[in-house]
Structures are given as C-alpha cells and as structure tokens.
Design a protein around this motif. Sequence first.
Motif, PDB file in Angstrom:
ATOM      1  N   LEU A  29      -9.205  -6.006   2.355  1.00 33.78           N
ATOM      2  CA  LEU A  29      -7.942  -5.390   2.791  1.00 33.78           C
ATOM      3  C   LEU A  29      -6.736  -5.996   2.079  1.00 33.78           C
ATOM      4  CD1 LEU A  29      -8.662  -5.183   6.621  1.00 33.78           C
ATOM      5  CD2 LEU A  29      -7.983  -3.241   5.199  1.00 33.78           C
ATOM      6  N   GLU A  30      -6.854  -7.258   1.737  1.00 35.86           N
ATOM      7  CA  GLU A  30      -5.691  -7.970   1.201  1.00 35.86           C
ATOM      8  C   GLU A  30      -5.719  -8.133  -0.319  1.00 35.86           C
ATOM      9  OE1 GLU A  30      -5.392 -11.589   3.465  1.00 35.86           O
ATOM     10  OE2 GLU A  30      -4.604 -10.520   5.233  1.00 35.86           O
ATOM     11  N   TYR A  76      -2.615  -3.511   8.859  1.00 33.54           N
ATOM     12  CA  TYR A  76      -3.053  -3.020   7.543  1.00 33.54           C
ATOM     13  C   TYR A  76      -2.960  -1.488   7.464  1.00 33.54           C
ATOM     14  CZ  TYR A  76      -5.080  -7.697   7.115  1.00 33.54           C
ATOM     15  OH  TYR A  76      -5.268  -9.048   7.075  1.00 33.54           O
ATOM     16  N   ASN A 132      -3.829   0.446   5.212  1.00 30.03           N
ATOM     17  CA  ASN A 132      -4.941   1.083   4.494  1.00 30.03           C
ATOM     18  C   ASN A 132      -6.275   0.935   5.222  1.00 30.03           C
ATOM     19  OD1 ASN A 132      -4.923  -1.654   3.936  1.00 30.03           O
ATOM     20  ND2 ASN A 132      -5.839  -1.430   1.917  1.00 30.03           N
ATOM     21  N   LEU A 133      -6.243   0.434   6.474  1.00 28.13           N
ATOM     22  CA  LEU A 133      -7.483   0.257   7.244  1.00 28.13           C
ATOM     23  C   LEU A 133      -7.746   1.465   8.132  1.00 28.13           C
ATOM     24  CD1 LEU A 133      -9.817  -1.469   8.519  1.00 28.13           C
ATOM     25  CD2 LEU A 133      -8.104  -2.395  10.090  1.00 28.13           C
ATOM     26  N   TYR A 170      -5.766  -3.596  -3.350  1.00 25.42           N
ATOM     27  CA  TYR A 170      -6.399  -2.295  -3.643  1.00 25.42           C
ATOM     28  C   TYR A 170      -5.587  -1.181  -2.994  1.00 25.42           C
ATOM     29  CZ  TYR A 170      -9.922   1.373  -2.617  1.00 25.42           C
ATOM     30  OH  TYR A 170     -10.597   2.550  -2.463  1.00 25.42           O
ATOM     31  N   TRP A 210      -6.555  -4.596  14.081  1.00 22.68           N
ATOM     32  CA  TRP A 210      -5.894  -4.883  12.804  1.00 22.68           C
ATOM     33  C   TRP A 210      -5.140  -3.673  12.258  1.00 22.68           C
ATOM     34  CZ3 TRP A 210     -10.006  -7.773   9.272  1.00 22.68           C
ATOM     35  CH2 TRP A 210     -10.468  -8.909   9.952  1.00 22.68           C
ATOM     36  N   ILE A 269     -14.022  -8.753   5.150  1.00 20.55           N
ATOM     37  CA  ILE A 269     -13.291  -7.490   5.354  1.00 20.55           C
ATOM     38  C   ILE A 269     -11.806  -7.723   5.065  1.00 20.55           C
ATOM     39  CG2 ILE A 269     -12.656  -5.707   7.041  1.00 20.55           C
ATOM     40  CD1 ILE A 269     -15.321  -6.300   8.481  1.00 20.55           C
ATOM     41  N   LYS A 270     -11.323  -8.843   5.570  1.00 23.46           N
ATOM     42  CA  LYS A 270      -9.906  -9.181   5.349  1.00 23.46           C
ATOM     43  C   LYS A 270      -9.611  -9.331   3.862  1.00 23.46           C
ATOM     44  CE  LYS A 270      -7.651 -11.415   8.713  1.00 23.46           C
ATOM     45  NZ  LYS A 270      -7.345 -12.465   9.650  1.00 23.46           N
ATOM     46  N   VAL A 300      -9.703   1.423   3.167  1.00 25.47           N
ATOM     47  CA  VAL A 300     -10.837   0.585   3.554  1.00 25.47           C
ATOM     48  C   VAL A 300     -11.323   1.104   4.910  1.00 25.47           C
ATOM     49  CG1 VAL A 300     -11.633  -1.755   4.050  1.00 25.47           C
ATOM     50  CG2 VAL A 300      -9.851  -1.379   2.310  1.00 25.47           C
ATOM     51  N   PHE A 358       0.835  -1.203   0.000  1.00 27.13           N
ATOM     52  CA  PHE A 358       0.000   0.000   0.000  1.00 27.13           C
ATOM     53  C   PHE A 358       0.874   1.258   0.000  1.00 27.13           C
ATOM     54  CE2 PHE A 358      -2.240   3.152   2.700  1.00 27.13           C
ATOM     55  CZ  PHE A 358      -3.284   3.441   1.837  1.00 27.13           C
ATOM     56  N   ALA A 385      -6.246   4.098  13.008  1.00 28.25           N
ATOM     57  CA  ALA A 385      -5.565   3.760  11.750  1.00 28.25           C
ATOM     58  C   ALA A 385      -4.047   3.847  11.935  1.00 28.25           C
ATOM     59  CB  ALA A 385      -5.999   4.716  10.636  1.00 28.25           C
TER      60      ALA A 385
END
Length: 380
Positions: A178-179, A211, A213-214, A182, A207, A174-175, A186, A3, A236
């Motif tokens: 996220l994976e 991640y 981007n979460l 993209y 999480w 959701i995972k 998210v 990401f 985040a």
Amino acid sequence: MSFDLSKVIRPNILALKPYRCARDDYSAGILLDANENSYGPSLQEAREGNLNRYPDPLHPDIKEKIVSFRNIPSVHNVFLGVGSDEVIDLLIRVTCVPGQDKILITPPTYGMYSVCAQINDVGLVKVNLDVEDGAFQLQTDQVIKTLKQDPSIKVVFLCSPGNPTSTCLSHESIKAVLECGYNGIVAVDEAYIDFVEEKEKGSVSTWVSQYPNLVVMQTLSKSFGLAGIRMGLALAHADLIQILNNTKAPYNISTLTAQVALEALSDSGLSTMYKNIASLKKQREELIKVLENFPVSGVGKVRGAAEGNFLLVEILDRNGQPCNERAEKIYTLMAESKDVVVRFRGKEHGCTGCLRITIGTEQEMDTLAKQLEVALREIA
Ligand SMILES: Cc1ncc(COP(=O)(O)O)c(C=O)c1O
C-alpha cells in the motif's frame, strides 16, 4: 507520491453519467414511474417486501449495519455486490482497458481473479507466494518491483486468509504494498476473515480511511453461511465506492437478498454467526488432531496455516512424499463412491499432493475421516 484515482479509473468510466431513475428522487405515492406491476407478484401466498417493486438501488440500512459491525467510517465507504465475485469483476472493469491493462495475482490464489481478467480481455501478471515450508506469504519486494515496473497493472489482488492456503498474509507485507507508491488499486480479499483466530492478523478494513487505494472485499457467503443470497461487499475510500456504484447494474441486490442480509446483520443474526464460527473453529481443531494421528499412512501435514474454514492437506505416496497422482485418485474415489466431495488442489503452485477440505459439522467431519481412511486403504 500521492494516489491519484483519476489515473487508475478508465476514462469512459470517469466520464460516465450513471443511470438514474425517478425512484432516486421520489419513492412514495402512486408509483407509475418504473413500469412495475401494481397488481402484485404472481405468487399464491402474499410475502412481505413489495416484491412487485424494484429494490432500493443502494440499501443504506444494510450499509449502516456493516458500518457499525466492521467499524467503518461511513456508509459511503461501503459497496454491496452480488457476491464478492461481482466486486472482483467490477474492480477489473472500472480500471482495466481491455487488451491493454493488467492485474497482478499471487498464486496459489482464488481462481476468479484470473477468470474475470480473461473474460474482460485483461492481462495477468503472476508473482507467486513464497511457498517454502507452506509459508504462503507475499514475496513483497518482488510484488513491489513488478508493480513499479509496469504501470499497466491497475489492480493487485491479495487474498488473506488465502484460498487455498488458509493462511493470512502478514499485515506488514500488505502495508508495504500500500505504501510503495504504486498508483493502482490494492484489493485485499477477506472472504474468510472471520475464521482467523489471532486478532492481530485480523481485518485491515479499518485502514480504508488511511489508504485511498485500498479495497477490502468481504462476503456473507462464508462466516454468515449465506452463500445462497449472493451478497459481497467492498470497503474503500468514498471516491472509489462512488465509481463502483455508478457502474453496477441499478438494482443488483434483490429485495429478498436485502431482507435476509438485514436479519443476518441484526444482533441476533450476529450472535448466531459468532456461535457458528466457534463451532467451525472447534471442528477445525478436531480435524487437525484427527489428521495428525491418522490410522493409515498416506496423510501428510496440513500445509499452511488454519485460518479459513478449510485446510490444505497433503496426501503422500509410499515414500512419504506429497503426491498428485494419489491425491487426485483419493479425490475421485471419495466423490464417486464415498459421497464426500473435497477439492483437489495439487496443480496449484506450492500445493503438490494437496486436497482442500472444507470444515463441516461434527458429523460431516466424522464421515470425512472414515471415508478418507477407507479410500486410502482401497488405493494402497
Ligand atoms: C477468496 C474468495 N474470494 C471470493 C469468493 C467469492 O465469494 P462470493 O460468494 O462472495 O462471491 C470466494 C469463494 O469461494 C473466495 O474463496
């Protein structure tokens, strides 16, 4: 593919030199730096909190409490907003170039994502939830395909538990988003997360260390019962939180809001919250039983699950089919002559014939049931 935040954030935001005040560096002494009023607030009674002074721009004390309450790595992973509605708006503003970029939503879902998109002249892409039998789950493959096909989609909003579905999205789905590779944000809206019964369906906030981007959005408006103070949060990666802090108004959280939030996040505040959640869950179970054995015809199933502080309830026609006309009539009749206001949601995808009923106190639920019965008899 890893990401890259710099490809998601608008160039003007990346280049922003955030507003700084002298108070960022000095906060003690004779404070003549911010054009405040040293004679004090124009109130009859003195109040705690130096209300004549601007609030702290970042409220690290509140963030410390959130870090321990939600098991988040650090205060640098927490952003405080004027309700989660401010977070929604900010996420769109920092990522989407007006007239060019888009967000993705999964109807039926919370209305503010599309309202904020429109206000910001940002496009809206919809991939409906799978609504078959009230499943209200992501069509994960379709969501991923759409995100991959259109790089102008900068944020995907996933609401879990969903409003108006009262249903958690599966963690696996959701995972998977996220994976999927993209390179956008998210955003998982967990406004109702504390009402979820099963632990394994609970918050994905931990999480955020995994991640980048979460973004997990939460609020003090629901489980804490503090809709009036307007405090929401984003959890985040620190880099994204820094962008949100750079972009927000300098003193978005008022001193009064901060005082109440600190109290609510104290040990005694948290125990009150847990007590109230237990009562609401009990009332939720009771209402389900009452609706299942309703004394007049016209009430159908609870559509979806019961994972928020509200239920999506079917109103049926004479043939036992969910019916918008009747649901809307009941909604209006209850509001205008029975003093009970619920929400008609029948025009949302997969919600035909449904009213969304917020769980209230035992007394409120008794009144709701009685008035719903009267209203159904009246329109029979
Ligand atoms: C799913 C969802 N997200 C966010 C919000 C907004 O909450 P806040 O009061 O924190 O702005 C609501 C309010 O109803 C909601 O249902």
